[in-house]
Design an enzyme around this catalytic site. Structure first.
Site, PDB file in Angstrom:
ATOM      1  N   ASP A 105       2.407   1.844  -7.232  1.00  0.00           N
ATOM      2  CA  ASP A 105       2.572   0.945  -8.376  1.00  0.00           C
ATOM      3  C   ASP A 105       1.818   1.499  -9.583  1.00  0.00           C
ATOM      4  O   ASP A 105       0.867   2.273  -9.435  1.00  0.00           O
ATOM      5  CB  ASP A 105       2.014  -0.449  -8.052  1.00  0.00           C
ATOM      6  CG  ASP A 105       2.786  -1.132  -6.935  1.00  0.00           C
ATOM      7  OD1 ASP A 105       3.948  -0.752  -6.699  1.00  0.00           O
ATOM      8  OD2 ASP A 105       2.206  -2.042  -6.304  1.00  0.00           O
TER       9      ASP A 105
HETATM   10  N1  URA Z   1       1.465  -1.336  -1.606  1.00  0.00           N
HETATM   11  C1  URA Z   1       1.424  -1.909  -2.830  1.00  0.00           C
HETATM   12  O1  URA Z   1       1.441  -3.113  -2.958  1.00  0.00           O
HETATM   13  N2  URA Z   1       1.370  -1.099  -3.909  1.00  0.00           N
HETATM   14  C2  URA Z   1       1.318   0.247  -3.833  1.00  0.00           C
HETATM   15  O2  URA Z   1       1.250   0.933  -4.865  1.00  0.00           O
HETATM   16  C3  URA Z   1       1.351   0.831  -2.558  1.00  0.00           C
HETATM   17  C4  URA Z   1       1.432   0.028  -1.458  1.00  0.00           C
END
Ligand code: URA
Length: 262
Positions: A105
């Protein structure tokens, strides 16, 4: 390696775009086995032919592999109309066909592999391979033994089926006053933690890669992720000398470690 066009070889070896290298060939800057060449479309063998640009021998690697400590605020994509991408951070790349292996993310930090090796990426990401990904997380809420057990069973996050079992390791719990003294890059205080008075630090290992998976798993048990950093993928761990935004090439041994996951 099989034979390929001279202009493709030059572009893939980092000598410029296809049109840049055509101009360089026309200008006589390129030699093949010691002789100046004037045509872009001649075929060369990267294993046995010597190609020089301005007298300097070019090294051709079919694949490039980088380990990036992804910073917050950058997106895991090759192009984006609005945000800076992880590919833009790899300024010393020769190849122009690099992509991130999976997504973190925008606000997640940590290990991201950047390569042009599609086969390796597919194998690392294939759901059936169950490659483990381990993250460090700061959670608004109190993670308990019960949370650990629930994660070990798999969590219903509103998809067709619950998540696969996840390993959750509690590293510590703090009250909000204490966490304000701890700084993780720019996550530093209780502003992020809303009304929760307890903050937990955990390591979590998952084998899937569902959208916002870890955030949704904690939401499903009434907690919230306030900081997330990927520490490892399969047998490969983030080099902790890399600050957010820094990267380096993977060593041959590290590439072997990754392939060793299958
Ligand atoms: N899980 C999440 O919520 N975000 C990420 O970036 C990776 C795994």
């Amino acid at each position: 390696m099989s034979v390929m066009r001279l202009d493709k070889f030059l572009a893939d070896a980092g000598a410029g775009t296809r049109s840049d290298v055509k101009i360089k060939i026309k200008k006589g800057q390129v030699t093949l086995n010691g002789k100046t060449v004037g045509k872009s479309d001649i075929k060369i063998n990267p294993d046995s032919d010597e190609v020089c640009l301005d007298g300097k021998k070019l090294i051709y690697n079919e694949f490039e592999y980088f380990m990036l400590n992804k910073p917050q605020g950058v997106v895991s994509a090759t192009t984006d109309a609005k945000d800076k991408t992880v590919i833009e951070l790899i300024t010393e790349a020769k190849r122009r066909d690099l992509f991130p292996v999976g997504r973190l993310d925008k606000d997640t930090e940590g290990l991201l592999i950047i390569t042009n090796d599609g086969k390796l990426a597919n194998r690392l990401l294939a759901p059936g391979k169950h490659v483990e990904k381990t993250y460090f997380a700061i959670i608004a809420g109190e993670v308990t033994e019960d949370t650990v057990l629930r994660f070990a069973e798999g969590i219903d996050i509103g998809d067709d089926k619950p998540t696969a079992p996840a390993k959750l390791k509690l590293k510590g719990t703090y009250d909000k006053e204490e966490i304000t003294k701890i700084t993780y890059n720019n996550v530093s205080d209780g502003n992020n933690s809303g009304n929760d008075t307890i903050i937990s630090e955990v390591e979590i290992t998952i084998t899937e890669g569902r959208y916002h998976q870890i955030k949704r798993m904690f939401e499903a048990v009434g907690m919230r992720v306030i900081y997330l950093k990927r520490l490892s993928m399969g047998n490969l761990s983030l080099d902790d000398s890399l600050k957010p935004g820094e990267y380096r090439m993977l060593t041959d041994e590290e590439v072997k470690l990754l392939v060793g996951n299958f």
